[in-house]
Design an enzyme around this catalytic site. Structure first.
Site, short mmCIF file in Angstrom:
data_model
loop_
_atom_site.label_atom_id
_atom_site.label_comp_id
_atom_site.label_asym_id
_atom_site.label_seq_id
_atom_site.Cartn_x
_atom_site.Cartn_y
_atom_site.Cartn_z
N ASP A 1 1.51 -3.15 -6.68
CA ASP A 1 1.43 -2.20 -5.45
C ASP A 1 -0.27 -1.50 -5.55
O ASP A 1 -0.16 -0.62 -6.19
CB ASP A 1 2.42 -1.16 -5.29
N ASP B 1 0.84 -5.32 2.07
CA ASP B 1 1.24 -4.66 0.80
C ASP B 1 2.54 -5.00 0.55
O ASP B 1 3.02 -6.02 0.98
CB ASP B 1 1.21 -3.30 1.76
N HIS C 1 6.43 1.37 -7.80
CA HIS C 1 6.11 2.59 -8.25
C HIS C 1 6.48 2.95 -9.71
O HIS C 1 6.63 4.06 -10.21
CB HIS C 1 6.58 3.61 -7.28
N HIS D 1 -4.61 -2.18 0.02
CA HIS D 1 -5.34 -1.05 -0.73
C HIS D 1 -5.37 -1.25 -2.12
O HIS D 1 -4.70 -1.90 -2.89
CB HIS D 1 -4.55 0.14 -0.46
N GLU E 1 -4.60 5.09 -0.57
CA GLU E 1 -3.77 4.75 0.27
C GLU E 1 -2.27 5.61 -0.24
O GLU E 1 -1.44 6.02 0.45
CB GLU E 1 -3.24 3.30 0.21
N GLU E 2 -2.51 5.55 -1.52
CA GLU E 2 -1.14 6.14 -2.14
C GLU E 2 -1.08 7.78 -1.80
O GLU E 2 -0.05 8.35 -1.95
CB GLU E 2 -0.99 5.95 -3.59
CO CO Z 1 2.65 2.35 -3.25
ZN ZN Z 2 1.35 -0.01 -1.46
#
Ligand code: CO
Ligand code: ZN
Length: 332
Positions: free
Chosen positions: A164, A217, A303, A63, A194-195
């Site tokens: 990420d 990922d 994150h 992603h 995606e998130e």
């Molecule tokens: Co993420």
């Molecule tokens: Zn991810």
């Protein structure tokens, strides 16, 4: 490789607003693929190999969106109130900075709290972009921003916001670059949103109708002081996902990955992740179902604006992916 990663992670493209990073990726892959297209949601899809009609269709997904914030209200004094895009943690916001799509930067802070030992809620936080009034404020309701943090390399350990999943994007780009030819028809999908719930991969998987799906990922690691109990560490190889909270990888896909890594003497780890999931879940559950798995890059501080990965894991993930897709696939 480091400069490719730096370019990718420093691009501002929160979920739903992936245009900048999509154009960057497009310039990197245009000459490498047989065909490149963008679908209705904004997924960038490159295809290579597999000209025989019997060729297996393999969908790879990384992603390209990142977590961020969206402005909900600008007050009289020019402070921006916001809500989150994706899984933003309150711990990582205070004193942090954001950058909006037009380049406007801001600092996140919070109102005076009744209980000083508690963490402020998002509705108690605001972004200060240096404006003195609403009229003066360059941010409008609905404007989006990502966390503002430069790339750093500490030797083989590289750190940035948006590892990420731009690190997965880098793996796919390098795999495409190194793939000379394949008996399989390989779809390299740089997915959107995606998130916020695997939305891009959901429509891409339906549209492509693949025989096999693999997401690339990040995953957590268990190698920090009193950290998560998890048998994954940085530098010990890419992690072959067995399970996360949204998916049980197809055991046939796990075996295929493990056997391929063993045969090619590529280091790997087995991953059981307790929280979180990936685009592989969306691929697995499309139409009547697709055998799916995931190759994860171990990552610390996911994150936060300082996500850390080890370049050796990245290199070995590319090797493993190349081995998997460049040979004929027969799932046991
Ligand atoms: Co993420
Ligand atoms: Zn991810």
């Amino acid at each position: 490789m480091k400069s490719l990663i730096q370019e990718l992670v420093e691009t501002i493209s929160p979920s739903g607003y992936e245009a900048k990073v999509r154009e960057l990726i497009r310039t990197k892959i245009e000459t490498l693929a047989d065909e490149v297209q963008v679908d209705a949601l904004g997924n960038l899809i490159a295809v290579k190999g597999g000209n025989e009609s019997s060729a297996k269709r393999i969908m790879l997904a990384a992603h390209m969106d990142e977590i961020g914030i969206i402005a909900t209200h600008i007050d009289e004094a020019g402070f921006v109130r916001f809500t989150t895009i994706g899984g933003v943690s309150r711990h990582t916001c205070i004193g942090g900075r954001v950058r909006f799509l037009d380049g406007t930067q801001g600092v996140i802070y919070y109102e005076k709290l009744e209980n000083t030992s508690s963490l402020p809620t998002f509705s108690q936080m605001y972004v200060d972009v240096g404006a003195a009034s609403r009229k003066d404020c360059p941010v409008r309701v609905g404007d989006v921003a990502a966390f503002d943090r430069d790339f750093s390399a500490y030797g083989d350990r590289v750190v940035s916001k948006a590892m990420d999943d731009r690190i997965g994007v880098a793996v796919l780009i390098e795999t495409l670059r190194k793939l000379k030819k394949s008996p399989n028809q390989v779809y390299f999908v740089f997915s959107v949103q995606e998130e916020v719930g695997l939305r891009g991969a959901t429509t891409a998987a339906f549209g492509l109708d693949p025989d096999i799906g693999i997401a690339v990922d990040v995953t957590r690691s268990g190698d920090t002081p009193k950290g998560h109990k998890m048998d994954v560490s940085l530098g010990s190889g890419p992690a072959i996902k067995v399970r996360d909270s949204g998916m049980l990888s197809d055991p046939k896909v796990v075996d295929w990955m493990v056997n391929t890594a063993d045969d090619a003497k590529i280091p790997y780890q087995l991953e059981v992740l307790e929280g979180g999931t990936t685009d592989a879940r969306a691929i697995q559950l499309t139409r009547a179902g697709v055998p799916a798995g995931c190759i994860s890059i171990p990552c610390r501080y996911i994150h936060t604006p300082s996500e850390m990965v080890d370049l050796n894991d990245v290199k070995n993930a590319i090797e493993l992916l190349l081995e998997l897709i460049s040979q004929e696939v027969e799932l046991g």
